[in-house]
Motif scaffolding. Structure first.
Motif, PDB file in Angstrom:
ATOM      1  N   LEU A 237      91.964-110.957 -11.504  1.00 16.82           N
ATOM      2  CA  LEU A 237      90.875-111.662 -12.175  1.00 16.82           C
ATOM      3  C   LEU A 237      91.439-112.825 -12.984  1.00 16.82           C
ATOM      4  N   PRO A 238      91.048-114.079 -12.690  1.00 15.51           N
ATOM      5  CA  PRO A 238      91.520-115.206 -13.500  1.00 15.51           C
ATOM      6  C   PRO A 238      90.932-115.162 -14.912  1.00 15.51           C
ATOM      7  N   TRP A 239      91.637-115.746 -15.861  1.00 17.64           N
ATOM      8  CA  TRP A 239      91.126-115.886 -17.228  1.00 17.64           C
ATOM      9  C   TRP A 239      89.836-116.687 -17.190  1.00 17.64           C
ATOM     10  N   GLN A 240      88.839-116.253 -17.950  1.00 15.53           N
ATOM     11  CA  GLN A 240      87.527-116.867 -17.914  1.00 15.53           C
ATOM     12  C   GLN A 240      87.335-117.868 -19.060  1.00 15.53           C
ATOM     13  N   ASP A 241      86.489-118.870 -18.799  1.00 18.96           N
ATOM     14  CA  ASP A 241      86.249-119.920 -19.795  1.00 18.96           C
ATOM     15  C   ASP A 241      85.698-119.377 -21.107  1.00 18.96           C
ATOM     16  N   GLY A 242      85.012-118.268 -21.077  1.00 13.04           N
ATOM     17  CA  GLY A 242      84.431-117.713 -22.296  1.00 13.04           C
ATOM     18  C   GLY A 242      85.419-117.022 -23.203  1.00 13.04           C
ATOM     19  N   GLY A 243      86.695-117.004 -22.818  1.00 11.08           N
ATOM     20  CA  GLY A 243      87.709-116.382 -23.656  1.00 11.08           C
ATOM     21  C   GLY A 243      87.864-114.900 -23.420  1.00 11.08           C
ATOM     22  N   PHE A 244      88.494-114.222 -24.367  1.00 14.62           N
ATOM     23  CA  PHE A 244      88.847-112.819 -24.159  1.00 14.62           C
ATOM     24  C   PHE A 244      87.634-111.935 -23.949  1.00 14.62           C
ATOM     25  N   GLU A 245      86.608-112.067 -24.776  1.00 15.16           N
ATOM     26  CA  GLU A 245      85.461-111.169 -24.671  1.00 15.16           C
ATOM     27  C   GLU A 245      84.823-111.260 -23.291  1.00 15.16           C
ATOM     28  N   THR A 246      84.668-112.485 -22.767  1.00 16.15           N
ATOM     29  CA  THR A 246      84.085-112.655 -21.435  1.00 16.15           C
ATOM     30  C   THR A 246      85.008-112.085 -20.364  1.00 16.15           C
ATOM     31  N   THR A 247      86.291-112.394 -20.483  1.00 17.06           N
ATOM     32  CA  THR A 247      87.256-111.921 -19.486  1.00 17.06           C
ATOM     33  C   THR A 247      87.326-110.398 -19.470  1.00 17.06           C
ATOM     34  N   ALA A 248      87.365-109.784 -20.654  1.00 11.26           N
ATOM     35  CA  ALA A 248      87.438-108.323 -20.737  1.00 11.26           C
ATOM     36  C   ALA A 248      86.177-107.671 -20.183  1.00 11.26           C
ATOM     37  N   ARG A 249      85.037-108.271 -20.449  1.00 11.72           N
ATOM     38  CA  ARG A 249      83.776-107.711 -19.943  1.00 11.72           C
ATOM     39  C   ARG A 249      83.746-107.752 -18.417  1.00 11.72           C
ATOM     40  N   ILE A 250      84.156-108.871 -17.823  1.00 13.85           N
ATOM     41  CA  ILE A 250      84.146-108.979 -16.359  1.00 13.85           C
ATOM     42  C   ILE A 250      85.199-108.061 -15.751  1.00 13.85           C
ATOM     43  N   GLU A 251      86.357-107.950 -16.405  1.00 15.40           N
ATOM     44  CA  GLU A 251      87.388-107.034 -15.916  1.00 15.40           C
ATOM     45  C   GLU A 251      86.852-105.604 -15.858  1.00 15.40           C
ATOM     46  N   ASP A 252      86.138-105.206 -16.893  1.00 15.33           N
ATOM     47  CA  ASP A 252      85.540-103.876 -16.920  1.00 15.33           C
ATOM     48  C   ASP A 252      84.484-103.726 -15.824  1.00 15.33           C
ATOM     49  N   GLN A 253      83.690-104.772 -15.607  1.00 16.47           N
ATOM     50  CA  GLN A 253      82.673-104.730 -14.549  1.00 16.47           C
ATOM     51  C   GLN A 253      83.327-104.566 -13.179  1.00 16.47           C
ATOM     52  N   TRP A 254      84.379-105.329 -12.928  1.00 17.77           N
ATOM     53  CA  TRP A 254      85.079-105.219 -11.649  1.00 17.77           C
ATOM     54  C   TRP A 254      85.653-103.818 -11.456  1.00 17.77           C
ATOM     55  N   THR A 255      86.239-103.274 -12.521  1.00 16.22           N
ATOM     56  CA  THR A 255      86.839-101.945 -12.420  1.00 16.22           C
ATOM     57  C   THR A 255      85.782-100.898 -12.089  1.00 16.22           C
ATOM     58  N   ARG A 256      84.668-100.935 -12.795  1.00 17.52           N
ATOM     59  CA  ARG A 256      83.588 -99.982 -12.539  1.00 17.52           C
ATOM     60  C   ARG A 256      83.040-100.144 -11.122  1.00 17.52           C
ATOM     61  N   HIS A 257      82.865-101.394 -10.690  1.00 21.98           N
ATOM     62  CA  HIS A 257      82.357-101.646  -9.342  1.00 21.98           C
ATOM     63  C   HIS A 257      83.318-101.106  -8.283  1.00 21.98           C
ATOM     64  N   CYS A 258      84.628-101.364  -8.467  1.00 21.82           N
ATOM     65  CA  CYS A 258      85.603-100.953  -7.456  1.00 21.82           C
ATOM     66  C   CYS A 258      85.704 -99.444  -7.339  1.00 21.82           C
ATOM     67  N   ILE A 259      85.799 -98.734  -8.466  1.00 19.41           N
ATOM     68  CA  ILE A 259      85.952 -97.282  -8.397  1.00 19.41           C
ATOM     69  C   ILE A 259      84.673 -96.650  -7.854  1.00 19.41           C
ATOM     70  N   THR A 260      83.517 -97.199  -8.208  1.00 20.66           N
ATOM     71  CA  THR A 260      82.258 -96.667  -7.690  1.00 20.66           C
ATOM     72  C   THR A 260      82.144 -96.902  -6.188  1.00 20.66           C
ATOM     73  N   THR A 261      82.544 -98.089  -5.742  1.00 23.38           N
ATOM     74  CA  THR A 261      82.498 -98.411  -4.312  1.00 23.38           C
ATOM     75  C   THR A 261      83.395 -97.483  -3.513  1.00 23.38           C
ATOM     76  N   LEU A 262      84.598 -97.205  -4.024  1.00 19.67           N
ATOM     77  CA  LEU A 262      85.512 -96.302  -3.332  1.00 19.67           C
ATOM     78  C   LEU A 262      84.943 -94.883  -3.270  1.00 19.67           C
ATOM     79  N   GLN A 263      84.379 -94.429  -4.366  1.00 27.25           N
ATOM     80  CA  GLN A 263      83.848 -93.063  -4.390  1.00 27.25           C
ATOM     81  C   GLN A 263      82.675 -92.912  -3.423  1.00 27.25           C
ATOM     82  N   ARG A 264      81.878 -93.954  -3.279  1.00 25.05           N
ATOM     83  CA  ARG A 264      80.738 -93.891  -2.351  1.00 25.05           C
ATOM     84  C   ARG A 264      81.196 -93.907  -0.895  1.00 25.05           C
ATOM     85  N   SER A 265      82.433 -94.369  -0.656  1.00 31.55           N
ATOM     86  CA  SER A 265      82.930 -94.478   0.718  1.00 31.55           C
ATOM     87  C   SER A 265      83.509 -93.168   1.224  1.00 31.55           C
ATOM     88  N   LYS A 266      83.542 -92.136   0.386  1.00 39.20           N
ATOM     89  CA  LYS A 266      84.137 -90.856   0.794  1.00 39.20           C
ATOM     90  C   LYS A 266      83.441 -90.309   2.042  1.00 39.20           C
TER      91      LYS A 266
END
Length: 266
Positions: A237-266
């Motif tokens: 994930l590249p650093w976001q223009d909104g700074g740390f809070e924006t970057t951390a929020r998107i990083e968390d969103q990506w993490t939740r999306h990825c683990i959920t997507t993998l679990q649904r693929s079982k």
């Protein structure tokens, strides 16, 4: 086979840009909260500074939460691999990921084979598997030359096909070439986007399923479910223009999306 997260899923939240970087214990708890069963402490040099009491506490935290720990480092020097085998013993780890090169050592295939022939028997005796990651600094052919020459089931490949694009290797080819030797998978989607003015491209991460990673082909070819190979979520994930809070929020969103997507693929 289990799904889990790596320190790379928390890349910005443990970086120097974070007002208060997450601790490894917090990442383990977060992994369980998000539904992951494995946490890979990867390229996290702080782990080398932990005393025995903190290592024991970390192991106990993971065991209490039902999270399996894995380790990751760079380099195949004898002393360095011995140090990580010692850490693996103290943390109850059975998978250590490394890379052929480190910042000050770039062995050729002959030297790498010799080093690993000396190191891997100790890993095998402790029931620990060492996995060498696919990435652009070492061709997949050279990586496989070393793994085949050592010829020990406790040495294999950590498959991350996105890393190899910078060497002009096709991810699909890397998956098919390494499949028999894979012991761990880094799940990281990736994509190209045009730079401003259409001058060149940026190669960066993408949410799983929205980029160029053919995860279905990877699973079909490697068969992690049948072979008990863990799949570990990472991000670019590249650093976001909104700074740390924006970057951390998107990083968390990506993490939740990825683990959920993998679990649904079982």
């Amino acid at each position: 086979m289990a799904y889990g997260l790596s320190t790379y899923a928390y890349f910005w939240r443990i970086s120097s840009r974070a007002p208060v970087p997450l601790t490894v214990e917090e990442m383990v708890r977060s992994t369980r909260e998000l539904g992951g069963d494995v946490f890979q402490i990867c390229d996290y040099p702080l782990i080398e500074t932990f005393d025995d009491a903190r290592l024991a506490g970390l192991r106990a935290t993971a065991e209490d939460l039902g999270v399996t720990l894995e380790l990751g480092t760079r380099g195949i020097g004898e002393d360095h691999l011995a140090r990580y085998l010692e850490l693996a013993g103290k943390l109850g780890v059975t998978l250590v990921r490394s890379m052929m090169n480190s910042a000050d050592h770039r062995p050729g295939t002959a030297e790498a084979t010799g080093l690993l022939r000396r190191a891997v028997p100790a890993y095998a005796a402790q029931g620990v598997t060492l996995g060498l990651e696919t990435y652009e600094q070492v061709s997949t052919d050279d990586l496989l030359t070393v793994v085949r020459a050592v010829d020990d089931p406790h040495l294999g490949v950590v498959l991350d096909p996105g890393n190899c694009v910078a060497r002009l290797e096709r991810p699909r080819d890397v998956v098919e070439a390494t499949a028999p030797y894979v012991v761990n998978i880094h799940v990281k989607d990736f994509a190209f986007s045009r730079r401003d003015g259409w001058v060149g491209f940026t190669y960066a991460g993408a949410p799983l399923g929205e980029g160029l990673l053919d995860h279905a082909h990877l699973v079909e070819t490697v068969r992690p479910h049948e072979r008990s190979i863990n799949q570990i979520v990472e991000h670019w994930l590249p650093w976001q223009d909104g700074g740390f809070e924006t970057t951390a929020r998107i990083e968390d969103q990506w993490t939740r999306h990825c683990i959920t997507t993998l679990q649904r693929s079982k």
